[in-house]
Design a protein around this motif. Sequence first.
Motif, PDB file in Angstrom:
ATOM      1  N   GLY A 166       0.941 -21.032  13.247  1.00  0.00           N
ATOM      2  CA  GLY A 166      -0.180 -20.344  14.534  1.00  0.00           C
ATOM      3  C   GLY A 166      -1.305 -21.112  14.683  1.00  0.00           C
ATOM      4  N   THR A 167      -2.411 -20.573  13.963  1.00  0.00           N
ATOM      5  CA  THR A 167      -3.911 -20.710  13.608  1.00  0.00           C
ATOM      6  C   THR A 167      -4.027 -21.363  12.520  1.00  0.00           C
ATOM      7  OG1 THR A 167      -4.999 -19.092  13.149  1.00  0.00           O
ATOM      8  CG2 THR A 167      -4.989 -19.509  15.944  1.00  0.00           C
ATOM      9  N   TYR A 168      -3.227 -21.180  11.598  1.00  0.00           N
ATOM     10  CA  TYR A 168      -3.396 -21.491  10.025  1.00  0.00           C
ATOM     11  C   TYR A 168      -2.658 -22.689   9.430  1.00  0.00           C
ATOM     12  CZ  TYR A 168      -2.260 -16.824   9.964  1.00  0.00           C
ATOM     13  OH  TYR A 168      -1.807 -15.351  10.242  1.00  0.00           O
TER      14      TYR A 168
ATOM     15  N   ILE B 231     -14.844 -15.511  17.351  1.00  0.00           N
ATOM     16  CA  ILE B 231     -15.431 -16.509  16.717  1.00  0.00           C
ATOM     17  C   ILE B 231     -15.205 -16.944  15.677  1.00  0.00           C
ATOM     18  CG2 ILE B 231     -16.535 -17.023  19.231  1.00  0.00           C
ATOM     19  CD1 ILE B 231     -19.144 -16.021  17.642  1.00  0.00           C
ATOM     20  N   TYR B 232     -15.502 -18.437  15.627  1.00  0.00           N
ATOM     21  CA  TYR B 232     -15.671 -18.503  14.245  1.00  0.00           C
ATOM     22  C   TYR B 232     -16.730 -20.075  14.265  1.00  0.00           C
ATOM     23  CZ  TYR B 232     -11.299 -20.879  15.408  1.00  0.00           C
ATOM     24  OH  TYR B 232     -10.388 -21.172  16.135  1.00  0.00           O
ATOM     25  N   VAL B 233     -17.750 -19.690  13.679  1.00  0.00           N
ATOM     26  CA  VAL B 233     -18.548 -20.864  13.638  1.00  0.00           C
ATOM     27  C   VAL B 233     -18.589 -21.337  12.131  1.00  0.00           C
ATOM     28  CG1 VAL B 233     -21.485 -21.150  14.169  1.00  0.00           C
ATOM     29  CG2 VAL B 233     -19.990 -18.946  15.130  1.00  0.00           C
TER      30      VAL B 233
ATOM     31  N   ASN C  81      -7.636 -28.987  15.049  1.00  0.00           N
ATOM     32  CA  ASN C  81      -8.075 -27.902  13.990  1.00  0.00           C
ATOM     33  C   ASN C  81      -9.102 -27.385  13.509  1.00  0.00           C
ATOM     34  OD1 ASN C  81      -8.396 -28.417  11.218  1.00  0.00           O
ATOM     35  ND2 ASN C  81      -6.870 -29.552  12.215  1.00  0.00           N
ATOM     36  N   THR C  82      -9.895 -26.334  13.773  1.00  0.00           N
ATOM     37  CA  THR C  82     -11.265 -26.206  13.254  1.00  0.00           C
ATOM     38  C   THR C  82     -11.624 -26.174  11.827  1.00  0.00           C
ATOM     39  OG1 THR C  82     -11.249 -23.754  13.385  1.00  0.00           O
ATOM     40  CG2 THR C  82     -11.467 -24.701  15.563  1.00  0.00           C
ATOM     41  N   THR C  83     -10.577 -27.491  10.901  1.00  0.00           N
ATOM     42  CA  THR C  83     -11.061 -27.541   9.405  1.00  0.00           C
ATOM     43  C   THR C  83     -11.233 -26.382   8.495  1.00  0.00           C
ATOM     44  OG1 THR C  83     -13.448 -28.028   9.442  1.00  0.00           O
ATOM     45  CG2 THR C  83     -12.600 -29.377  10.587  1.00  0.00           C
ATOM     46  N   ILE C  84     -11.282 -25.745   8.989  1.00  0.00           N
ATOM     47  CA  ILE C  84     -11.493 -24.345   7.441  1.00  0.00           C
ATOM     48  C   ILE C  84     -10.561 -24.195   7.117  1.00  0.00           C
ATOM     49  CG2 ILE C  84     -12.111 -21.207   7.049  1.00  0.00           C
ATOM     50  CD1 ILE C  84     -12.823 -21.480  10.172  1.00  0.00           C
ATOM     51  N   ILE C  85     -10.432 -24.143   5.216  1.00  0.00           N
ATOM     52  CA  ILE C  85      -9.478 -23.610   4.448  1.00  0.00           C
ATOM     53  C   ILE C  85     -10.352 -22.285   3.715  1.00  0.00           C
ATOM     54  CG2 ILE C  85      -8.668 -25.147   2.132  1.00  0.00           C
ATOM     55  CD1 ILE C  85      -8.750 -26.572   4.267  1.00  0.00           C
ATOM     56  N   ARG C  86      -9.139 -21.278   3.397  1.00  0.00           N
ATOM     57  CA  ARG C  86      -9.248 -20.133   2.455  1.00  0.00           C
ATOM     58  C   ARG C  86      -8.206 -19.830   1.951  1.00  0.00           C
ATOM     59  NH1 ARG C  86      -8.107 -15.913   6.492  1.00  0.00           N
ATOM     60  NH2 ARG C  86      -7.568 -16.773   8.724  1.00  0.00           N
ATOM     61  N   SER C  87      -8.574 -18.706   1.456  1.00  0.00           N
ATOM     62  CA  SER C  87      -6.897 -17.848   1.074  1.00  0.00           C
ATOM     63  C   SER C  87      -7.263 -16.503   1.656  1.00  0.00           C
ATOM     64  CB  SER C  87      -6.695 -18.550  -0.719  1.00  0.00           C
ATOM     65  OG  SER C  87      -7.498 -18.601  -1.408  1.00  0.00           O
TER      66      SER C  87
ATOM     67  N   PHE D 259      -3.595 -26.542   9.192  1.00  0.00           N
ATOM     68  CA  PHE D 259      -4.282 -27.175   8.080  1.00  0.00           C
ATOM     69  C   PHE D 259      -3.935 -26.968   7.414  1.00  0.00           C
ATOM     70  CE2 PHE D 259      -7.802 -29.155   7.235  1.00  0.00           C
ATOM     71  CZ  PHE D 259      -8.125 -30.505   7.308  1.00  0.00           C
ATOM     72  N   LYS D 260      -4.100 -25.237   7.077  1.00  0.00           N
ATOM     73  CA  LYS D 260      -4.970 -25.147   5.189  1.00  0.00           C
ATOM     74  C   LYS D 260      -4.291 -25.339   4.481  1.00  0.00           C
ATOM     75  CE  LYS D 260      -7.359 -21.367   7.117  1.00  0.00           C
ATOM     76  NZ  LYS D 260      -7.341 -22.038   8.754  1.00  0.00           N
ATOM     77  N   ALA D 261      -2.682 -25.042   5.294  1.00  0.00           N
ATOM     78  CA  ALA D 261      -1.833 -25.166   4.386  1.00  0.00           C
ATOM     79  C   ALA D 261      -1.027 -26.213   4.053  1.00  0.00           C
ATOM     80  CB  ALA D 261      -0.567 -24.296   4.468  1.00  0.00           C
TER      81      ALA D 261
ATOM     82  N   ILE E  87      -2.103 -21.824  23.239  1.00  0.00           N
ATOM     83  CA  ILE E  87      -2.783 -22.880  23.055  1.00  0.00           C
ATOM     84  C   ILE E  87      -4.735 -21.893  23.076  1.00  0.00           C
ATOM     85  CG2 ILE E  87      -2.911 -24.394  25.021  1.00  0.00           C
ATOM     86  CD1 ILE E  87      -5.314 -22.892  26.324  1.00  0.00           C
ATOM     87  N   LEU E  88      -4.669 -22.655  21.751  1.00  0.00           N
ATOM     88  CA  LEU E  88      -6.065 -21.911  20.910  1.00  0.00           C
ATOM     89  C   LEU E  88      -7.327 -23.286  21.499  1.00  0.00           C
ATOM     90  CD1 LEU E  88      -7.414 -20.469  17.536  1.00  0.00           C
ATOM     91  CD2 LEU E  88      -8.013 -22.779  18.344  1.00  0.00           C
ATOM     92  N   GLN E  89      -9.224 -22.656  22.058  1.00  0.00           N
ATOM     93  CA  GLN E  89      -9.504 -23.442  22.146  1.00  0.00           C
ATOM     94  C   GLN E  89     -10.417 -23.690  21.592  1.00  0.00           C
ATOM     95  OE1 GLN E  89     -10.727 -22.833  26.511  1.00  0.00           O
ATOM     96  NE2 GLN E  89      -9.685 -21.522  26.270  1.00  0.00           N
TER      97      GLN E  89
HETATM   98  O1  PYC Z   1      -7.460 -18.688  10.133  1.00  0.00           O
HETATM   99  O2  PYC Z   1      -9.515 -19.557   9.213  1.00  0.00           O
HETATM  100  C1  PYC Z   1      -8.483 -19.380  10.363  1.00  0.00           C
HETATM  101  C2  PYC Z   1      -8.898 -20.107  11.449  1.00  0.00           C
HETATM  102  C3  PYC Z   1      -9.148 -20.766  11.711  1.00  0.00           C
HETATM  103  C4  PYC Z   1      -9.444 -20.754  12.767  1.00  0.00           C
HETATM  104  C5  PYC Z   1      -8.327 -20.455  13.686  1.00  0.00           C
HETATM  105  N1  PYC Z   1      -8.315 -19.587  12.976  1.00  0.00           N
END
Ligand code: PYC
Length: 404
Positions: A353-355, A270-272, A64-70, A357-359, A246-248
């Motif tokens: 889905g894509t979130y 995108i996210y950066v 994952n791309t390591t983003i933590i948020r709520s 890790f943050k959970a 997949i997510l790239q």
């Molecule tokens: O939801 O923060 C997100 C996220 C980051 C990468 C994919 N999803």
Amino acid sequence: MKDIFRKQKILKAPGRLKRHYDVVIVGGGSHGLATAYYLAKHHGITDVAILEQSYIGSGGAGRNTTIIRSNYRTPEGAAFYKESVALYERLSAELDFNLMFSQHGHFTLAHSDRSLVVQNERAEVNKLLGINSRVIDRDEVKRLCPQIHVGDDVTWPIQGALYHPPGGIIRHDAVVWGFAKQVCRSGIEIHQGIEVTGFDVRDGRCHGVRTTQGNVSAGVVLSATAGWSSPVAKLAGVELPITTSILQAFVTEPVKPFLDKIIVSAQMHIYVSQTDRGEFLIGAEVEPYPTYSNKGTFPFIEYSTRHVLELFPQLHSTRILRHWTGLCDMSPDYSPIMGLTELDGFLVDCGWGTYGFKAAPITGVTLAELIATGKTPALIEPFKLERFYTDTLVSELAAAAVSH
Ligand code: PYC
């Protein structure tokens, strides 16, 4: 197998797989490890085996791309992730492991009036729940993040953003290792390189798992297998409403630190962020076709670099270092599925889905409570599998950032 443990000095080799455990957790990612950790910590349950087909953190936890948020859109999602961020904030101290959590703020850019409306809705939901989020205009985006290009000479000029100051990035491998270290200390066994090949299902109940190292009976089996959730659940006869895509993502070569914020644009997909190693970490939406093939694509590199360069033209001659993919198990409402299934003794933790890790920490706390008490905690009640049959979906589509 011993070799894996010798290399990973933090872990204790677990010995031979026993024929029975109180709890078997399938999947040695951040969720499986967190659930085991809180089973021991909050409930004193340590007769637990984690079965990982590869090595711990080899799936979504390490990709994952390591983003933590709520800053989620639904009250259910926002309340859940608020607790997760709070747990992450104390996790380094709790695990005695530096997770390098850097909370410098998360920006979801708005490039249109419509997008500003959506971001305002999210900000209102967040504020009602005590989550620090607000909509800011273009000048404030520039003031808070001077490195970003906010001119009109681009495809999608920035109009404003949802600004979420507690958002941040964390070292995902450290989260895996921090949990694993404490899990091992508690006496819980982590078995790597063991694949679950089936379940012992009789009389409407799951009695255990079949593995490449023999059968194991269990009081409760939890599947925390992320991208592999549907085929694993199918082995138990449980159908999940999930598609897998997949997510790239990619990282550039390291450059001098100049961005400490996370920038997300749903319009640009995108996210950066910049990692502690100096690499720019860039990800995109999930690919719009179901697949288990972890093959990256050139069009992804092409469109994401084009968009990133509109925001950060300074990166024009920075080289790409590494590109990878991860599996995302997408539920129909973009919210996770947690808890009981129609099969007694078989619990799921999927649809992230894509979130996912943050959970991890709050999932661990709540699923451990469910396993220990048999009662679904209020925080995860909205996310039960049953919702797809009772028309009580939790649509997180608008807050999925770039994931659709
Ligand atoms: O939801 O923060 C997100 C996220 C980051 C990468 C994919 N999803």
